[in-house]
Scaffold this active site. Structure first.
Site, PDB file in Angstrom:
ATOM      1  N   ASN A  89       1.418   3.364  -2.947  1.00 54.31           N
ATOM      2  CA  ASN A  89       2.002   3.802  -4.226  1.00 54.31           C
ATOM      3  C   ASN A  89       1.475   5.170  -4.658  1.00 54.31           C
ATOM      4  O   ASN A  89       2.237   6.037  -5.093  1.00 54.31           O
ATOM      5  CB  ASN A  89       1.693   2.782  -5.324  1.00 54.31           C
ATOM      6  CG  ASN A  89       2.409   1.465  -5.131  1.00 54.31           C
ATOM      7  OD1 ASN A  89       3.423   1.395  -4.463  1.00 54.31           O
ATOM      8  ND2 ASN A  89       1.869   0.419  -5.727  1.00 54.31           N
ATOM      9  N   ASN A 139     -10.721  -2.723  -6.010  1.00 47.79           N
ATOM     10  CA  ASN A 139      -9.960  -1.705  -6.732  1.00 47.79           C
ATOM     11  C   ASN A 139     -10.598  -1.288  -8.055  1.00 47.79           C
ATOM     12  O   ASN A 139     -10.199  -0.272  -8.646  1.00 47.79           O
ATOM     13  CB  ASN A 139      -8.526  -2.172  -6.988  1.00 47.79           C
ATOM     14  CG  ASN A 139      -7.654  -2.158  -5.750  1.00 47.79           C
ATOM     15  OD1 ASN A 139      -6.661  -2.886  -5.673  1.00 47.79           O
ATOM     16  ND2 ASN A 139      -8.006  -1.355  -4.752  1.00 47.79           N
ATOM     17  N   ASP A 198       0.831  -1.203   0.000  1.00 52.54           N
ATOM     18  CA  ASP A 198       0.000   0.000   0.000  1.00 52.54           C
ATOM     19  C   ASP A 198       0.867   1.255   0.000  1.00 52.54           C
ATOM     20  O   ASP A 198       1.973   1.262   0.534  1.00 52.54           O
ATOM     21  CB  ASP A 198      -0.895  -0.013   1.249  1.00 52.54           C
ATOM     22  CG  ASP A 198      -2.041   0.974   1.148  1.00 52.54           C
ATOM     23  OD1 ASP A 198      -2.368   1.407   0.016  1.00 52.54           O
ATOM     24  OD2 ASP A 198      -2.616   1.313   2.193  1.00 52.54           O
ATOM     25  N   SER A 228      -7.156  -5.664  -5.832  1.00 51.87           N
ATOM     26  CA  SER A 228      -8.261  -6.283  -5.111  1.00 51.87           C
ATOM     27  C   SER A 228      -9.556  -6.212  -5.910  1.00 51.87           C
ATOM     28  O   SER A 228      -9.681  -5.428  -6.871  1.00 51.87           O
ATOM     29  CB  SER A 228      -8.460  -5.602  -3.756  1.00 51.87           C
ATOM     30  OG  SER A 228      -9.126  -4.362  -3.917  1.00 51.87           O
ATOM     31  N   TRP A 234       2.721   8.014  -2.456  1.00 53.64           N
ATOM     32  CA  TRP A 234       4.147   8.229  -2.719  1.00 53.64           C
ATOM     33  C   TRP A 234       4.328   9.102  -3.960  1.00 53.64           C
ATOM     34  O   TRP A 234       5.151  10.024  -3.972  1.00 53.64           O
ATOM     35  CB  TRP A 234       4.817   6.874  -2.915  1.00 53.64           C
ATOM     36  CG  TRP A 234       6.291   6.888  -3.116  1.00 53.64           C
ATOM     37  CD1 TRP A 234       7.261   6.845  -2.155  1.00 53.64           C
ATOM     38  CD2 TRP A 234       6.976   6.923  -4.382  1.00 53.64           C
ATOM     39  NE1 TRP A 234       8.509   6.845  -2.734  1.00 53.64           N
ATOM     40  CE2 TRP A 234       8.366   6.901  -4.105  1.00 53.64           C
ATOM     41  CE3 TRP A 234       6.559   6.965  -5.704  1.00 53.64           C
ATOM     42  CZ2 TRP A 234       9.322   6.921  -5.111  1.00 53.64           C
ATOM     43  CZ3 TRP A 234       7.518   6.991  -6.705  1.00 53.64           C
ATOM     44  CH2 TRP A 234       8.874   6.967  -6.416  1.00 53.64           C
ATOM     45  N   ARG A 264      -0.628   9.101  -9.925  1.00 57.48           N
ATOM     46  CA  ARG A 264      -0.640   7.882  -9.117  1.00 57.48           C
ATOM     47  C   ARG A 264       0.030   6.702  -9.830  1.00 57.48           C
ATOM     48  O   ARG A 264       0.701   5.877  -9.211  1.00 57.48           O
ATOM     49  CB  ARG A 264      -2.080   7.522  -8.746  1.00 57.48           C
ATOM     50  CG  ARG A 264      -2.704   8.468  -7.727  1.00 57.48           C
ATOM     51  CD  ARG A 264      -4.171   8.123  -7.469  1.00 57.48           C
ATOM     52  NE  ARG A 264      -4.321   6.754  -6.983  1.00 57.48           N
ATOM     53  CZ  ARG A 264      -4.207   6.398  -5.701  1.00 57.48           C
ATOM     54  NH1 ARG A 264      -3.923   7.305  -4.772  1.00 57.48           N
ATOM     55  NH2 ARG A 264      -4.386   5.143  -5.339  1.00 57.48           N
TER      56      ARG A 264
END
Length: 241
Positions: free
Chosen positions: A21, A67, A19, A64, A24, A32
């Protein structure tokens, strides 16, 4: 930090919820998907570390069943990333003796991606080193639901006696039926939840929730977490004498 092999008290199977990404990338003023690409590169480093630290099985949560709720642009970018990742990495995994498996509900994925997944499993089926399992379009509740349907069909068609169904029966119908249960589950990015990941399999796993975002998760952090696992007293419901 000294890079030594894990002792016998270390985890044999580690599962990771990768988790952070997106955050960051956003912290760097980038989209993203930039973070997802950085995270994919990090996977290689951790897979390569596994033989040196005694980890035989590594399971990573890539996408997932929830997602799909993300923006169409991000989902499409992730699917493209998965296709490119498989094509790029499989030859290297063969060279490194890494066996690749996928778990999750495959029919919703596009035909090209499913074909690449099948090919990756075929190419690495002879490998005897690290077992890398990639959870793609995976959800723990969805997995149990699909397993229960298969079990119910076997009962309905007379292949399974309902009286014989116990807690040892259902795991044979799960996506992970050939894998041992995880010993340690790691989640990066500061979130302290399991997000529908390996619900049945992780009943007695140890958990580590760390603040590090996945693209910053290094080999050294991985080794440090494994060292901490060795100091835990795992009683599985019993009491230490």
């Amino acid at each position: 930090m000294e890079d030594t092999k894990a002792d016998l008290s270390g985890p044999r199977h580690v599962a990771i919820i990768m988790d952070g990404n997106g955050r960051w990338a956003q912290a760097r003023g980038r989209p993203r998907l930039f973070g997802h690409h950085a995270g994919a590169r990090r996977v290689r480093e951790i897979v390569s570390a596994c033989p040196d630290v005694g980890v035989k099985y590594l399971t990573i949560f890539a996408f997932s069943t929830e997602n799909w709720k993300r923006t169409q642009t991000e989902v499409a970018g992730l699917m493209s990333l998965f296709r490119r990742y498989i094509m790029k990495e499989m030859q290297e995994f063969v060279k490194e003796n890494v066996r690749v498996r996928f778990i999750g509900d495959r029919p919703r994925l596009d035909a090209k991606l499913r074909g690449l997944m099948d090919e990756a499993e075929r190419m690495t089926q002879h490998c005897t080193g690290t077992n890398l399992t990639i959870a793609l379009n995976y959800g723990g509740r969805d997995e149990v639901s699909r397993a229960t349907k298969r079990l119910a069909l076997d009962v309905a068609e007379g292949r399974l006696n309902p009286a014989d169904v116990d807690e040892e029966t259902l795991p044979k119908y799960l996506d992970t039926y050939v894998l041992p249960d995880p010993d340690l589950v790691i989640r990066t990015s500061g979130e302290a939840r399991i997000s529908n990941f390996l619900l049945w399999q992780s009943a007695y796993a140890e958990y580590e929730f760390i603040d590090t975002l996945w693209p910053d998760f290094t080999r050294e952090i991985f080794i440090d977490l494994l060292s901490g696992y060795g100091a835990r007293d795992r009683r599985f419901g019993a009491v230490t004498a």
